[in-house]
Design a protein around this motif. Structure first.
Motif, PDB file in Angstrom:
ATOM      1  N   LYS A  81      -6.955  11.674 -15.461  1.00 11.31           N
ATOM      2  CA  LYS A  81      -8.204  11.660 -14.698  1.00 11.31           C
ATOM      3  C   LYS A  81      -8.542  13.046 -14.169  1.00 11.31           C
ATOM      4  N   PHE A  82      -7.548  13.747 -13.649  1.00 10.71           N
ATOM      5  CA  PHE A  82      -7.787  15.061 -13.063  1.00 10.71           C
ATOM      6  C   PHE A  82      -8.204  16.089 -14.108  1.00 10.71           C
ATOM      7  N   THR A  83      -7.683  15.968 -15.314  1.00 15.63           N
ATOM      8  CA  THR A  83      -8.035  16.939 -16.354  1.00 15.63           C
ATOM      9  C   THR A  83      -9.490  16.812 -16.784  1.00 15.63           C
ATOM     10  N   LYS A  84     -10.135  15.706 -16.432  1.00 11.74           N
ATOM     11  CA  LYS A  84     -11.547  15.501 -16.780  1.00 11.74           C
ATOM     12  C   LYS A  84     -12.496  16.030 -15.711  1.00 11.74           C
ATOM     13  N   LEU A  85     -11.935  16.500 -14.603  1.00 12.45           N
ATOM     14  CA  LEU A  85     -12.762  17.038 -13.537  1.00 12.45           C
ATOM     15  C   LEU A  85     -13.157  18.492 -13.842  1.00 12.45           C
ATOM     16  N   THR A  86     -14.385  18.835 -13.496  1.00 12.15           N
ATOM     17  CA  THR A  86     -14.910  20.172 -13.776  1.00 12.15           C
ATOM     18  C   THR A  86     -15.040  20.979 -12.482  1.00 12.15           C
ATOM     19  N   PRO A  87     -14.485  22.185 -12.442  1.00 14.50           N
ATOM     20  CA  PRO A  87     -14.602  23.002 -11.225  1.00 14.50           C
ATOM     21  C   PRO A  87     -15.985  23.610 -11.075  1.00 14.50           C
ATOM     22  N   VAL A  88     -16.470  23.617  -9.819  1.00 15.07           N
ATOM     23  CA  VAL A  88     -17.764  24.202  -9.473  1.00 15.07           C
ATOM     24  C   VAL A  88     -17.544  25.152  -8.298  1.00 15.07           C
ATOM     25  N   ASN A  89     -18.212  26.290  -8.313  1.00 15.01           N
ATOM     26  CA  ASN A  89     -18.057  27.272  -7.241  1.00 15.01           C
ATOM     27  C   ASN A  89     -18.358  26.629  -5.890  1.00 15.01           C
ATOM     28  N   ALA A  90     -17.352  26.604  -4.999  1.00 10.92           N
ATOM     29  CA  ALA A  90     -17.485  25.893  -3.722  1.00 10.92           C
ATOM     30  C   ALA A  90     -18.516  26.531  -2.805  1.00 10.92           C
ATOM     31  N   LYS A  91     -18.516  27.834  -2.712  1.00  8.44           N
ATOM     32  CA  LYS A  91     -19.458  28.521  -1.829  1.00  8.44           C
ATOM     33  C   LYS A  91     -20.891  28.252  -2.271  1.00  8.44           C
ATOM     34  N   GLN A  92     -21.158  28.369  -3.560  1.00  7.96           N
ATOM     35  CA  GLN A  92     -22.505  28.124  -4.059  1.00  7.96           C
ATOM     36  C   GLN A  92     -22.923  26.682  -3.818  1.00  7.96           C
ATOM     37  N   TYR A  93     -22.008  25.750  -4.048  1.00 11.97           N
ATOM     38  CA  TYR A  93     -22.321  24.330  -3.865  1.00 11.97           C
ATOM     39  C   TYR A  93     -22.668  24.036  -2.401  1.00 11.97           C
ATOM     40  N   ILE A  94     -21.873  24.576  -1.474  1.00 10.76           N
ATOM     41  CA  ILE A  94     -22.111  24.335  -0.046  1.00 10.76           C
ATOM     42  C   ILE A  94     -23.464  24.905   0.372  1.00 10.76           C
ATOM     43  N   THR A 269      -9.354  30.587 -10.023  1.00 11.68           N
ATOM     44  CA  THR A 269      -9.307  31.962  -9.525  1.00 11.68           C
ATOM     45  C   THR A 269     -10.298  32.189  -8.390  1.00 11.68           C
ATOM     46  N   PHE A 270     -11.090  31.178  -8.054  1.00 11.02           N
ATOM     47  CA  PHE A 270     -12.003  31.230  -6.917  1.00 11.02           C
ATOM     48  C   PHE A 270     -12.072  29.840  -6.312  1.00 11.02           C
ATOM     49  N   SER A 271     -12.644  29.738  -5.125  1.00 10.91           N
ATOM     50  CA  SER A 271     -12.690  28.460  -4.413  1.00 10.91           C
ATOM     51  C   SER A 271     -13.653  27.500  -5.106  1.00 10.91           C
ATOM     52  N   VAL A 272     -13.187  26.270  -5.334  1.00 10.32           N
ATOM     53  CA  VAL A 272     -13.989  25.311  -6.096  1.00 10.32           C
ATOM     54  C   VAL A 272     -14.012  23.944  -5.435  1.00 10.32           C
ATOM     55  N   VAL A 273     -15.020  23.160  -5.815  1.00 13.75           N
ATOM     56  CA  VAL A 273     -15.011  21.717  -5.656  1.00 13.75           C
ATOM     57  C   VAL A 273     -15.051  21.152  -7.065  1.00 13.75           C
ATOM     58  N   LEU A 274     -14.727  19.878  -7.204  1.00 16.18           N
ATOM     59  CA  LEU A 274     -14.616  19.288  -8.531  1.00 16.18           C
ATOM     60  C   LEU A 274     -15.656  18.184  -8.742  1.00 16.18           C
TER      61      LEU A 274
END
Length: 388
Positions: A81-94, A269-274
């Motif tokens: 399940k975790f391998t199907k998650l996609t990282p998104v830049n956390a700062k930009q998302y917030i 390599t940078f802060s993310v949400v998934l």
């Protein structure tokens, strides 16, 4: 245990306001933790905070993990399940979400200074989105809105350099800071904090609100000891559903084996949400006590012996000239010009035990006074430095 830890530090913080010197050598921190009457849990928690305040990131993690480090295994189903998650830049998302929110609540682990650095990186973007007020759990008063920088009397956790920098940046950008701590324990404290924030909001309506807190005060849902947390209580009082952000669950540990499995899988390599395959944000497995998003920060790398995340924004490495140090060991503290005499918070601090130790400070652009103290905390040298 973390909830008890927060209360203990609150009480110690209140007792510690105004103390003359919270910046200690490692050997002196160890001596302070030798009290045989205290259990190992207390020692590891307090040690983590002491090391953090003294700019020693890795020892702070190590101290915490002597009691709370756990090796966590991942079953094959979760791994898939975790391998199907996609990282998104956390700062930009917030910052994208911030435009449609009125209240943002973001937490920290009190011994992890990197959380303050990330929160500070959000400030300008949030201000541009209409946020004008910053509530800080640690504050003793709002006097720093006048002084424009934190002092030893401002609070307990704010004595740590990255917290001091967080406050300095917020005030420089234009935020109005306010305290909201409340007396009491468990449910009583959560209600009191929420009421204090709500009372401030009623008197200050010319902008949006950023609330910074510790651990599960930011969680929504039902807590086993508190019932609703500060975040939930604030939502009930104001009728506003806050946007809640957790930095603690997936926070790195002192040893990779203690890291959450998801942190090991993401390897960012940078802060993310998934996000999952339906573009829904992954906010953890606990659906009873939760936050809207959970940030996964990258595992720290070290440059010249310093954490890489300290080189945020316009900060630069500055090597202390060897001729400025006549004997060892020393503490080297960098204060913004004029703040040392007013008991301000150092922008950075390092401990040097020999001439072979890495002697790099990390500083933003500006005018600084470098203070060098010997083993008995006597100032043996001081000089000015401009970082361009």
């Amino acid at each position: 245990m973390k909830f008890f830890y927060s209360l203990v530090l609150l009480l110690l913080g209140i007792a510690g306001y105004g103390q003359e010197n919270p910046y200690w050598f490692s050997d002196d921190i160890k001596k302070k933790l030798e009290d045989p009457a205290q259990n190992q849990s207390w020692k590891s928690q307090m040690g983590a905070t002491y090391y953090s305040i003294n700019g020693q990131y890795k020892p702070a993690l190590e101290s915490w993990d002597t009691t709370f480090g756990r090796v966590k295994k991942l079953d094959p189903a979760d791994s898939l399940k975790f391998t199907k998650l996609t990282p998104v830049n956390a700062k930009q998302y917030i910052l994208e979400k911030a435009g449609n929110e009125q209240i943002i609540i973001i937490n920290e682990a009190h011994h992890n200074a990197s959380h303050r650095t990330f929160a500070s990186s959000l400030l300008q973007g949030l201000y541009d989105k209409g946020y004008r007020y910053l509530g800080l759990e640690t504050l003793a008063s709002d006097s720093l809105n006048t002084t424009k920088f934190a002092t030893l009397n401002s609070g307990y956790y704010s004595q740590e350099p990255e917290f001091g920098n967080f406050i300095y940046n917020a005030l420089k950008i234009g935020f109005k800071l306010f305290p909201y701590e409340a007396e009491g324990n468990n449910k009583e404290r959560e209600i009191g904090e929420a009421k204090n924030i709500s009372d401030f909001m009623q008197k200050n309506k010319e902008g949006k609100y950023l609330i910074y807190c510790g651990y599960q005060h930011a969680y929504e849902g039902i807590h086993k000891s508190w019932e609703k947390t500060m975040a939930g209580r604030l939502s009930d009082i104001t009728g506003i559903n806050p946007f809640t952000i957790d930095q603690t669950q997936f926070s790195e540990k002192s040893n990779p084996k203690y890291n959450e499995p998801l942190l090991r899988i993401v390897n960012n390599t940078f802060s993310v949400v998934l996000k999952d395959e339906n573009q829904i944000i992954y906010n953890g497995e606990d659906k009873i006590l939760y936050t809207d998003i959970k940030i996964i920060h990258p595992v720290t790398k070290y440059l010249k012996g310093r954490p890489h995340w300290m080189l945020a924004e316009n900060r630069k490495l500055y090597k202390i000239p060897s001729f400025e140090i006549s004997n060892y060991p020393v503490l080297v503290l960098a204060y913004r010009k004029g703040e040392f005499e007013q008991k301000g918070i150092p922008a950075d601090i390092i401990e040097l035990n020999t001439s072979k130790d890495s002697s790099f400070l990390i500083l933003d652009k500006g005018e600084y006074e470098i203070i060098i103290k010997d083993k008995v905390y006597k100032v043996i040298n001081r000089f000015e430095k401009t970082i361009r």
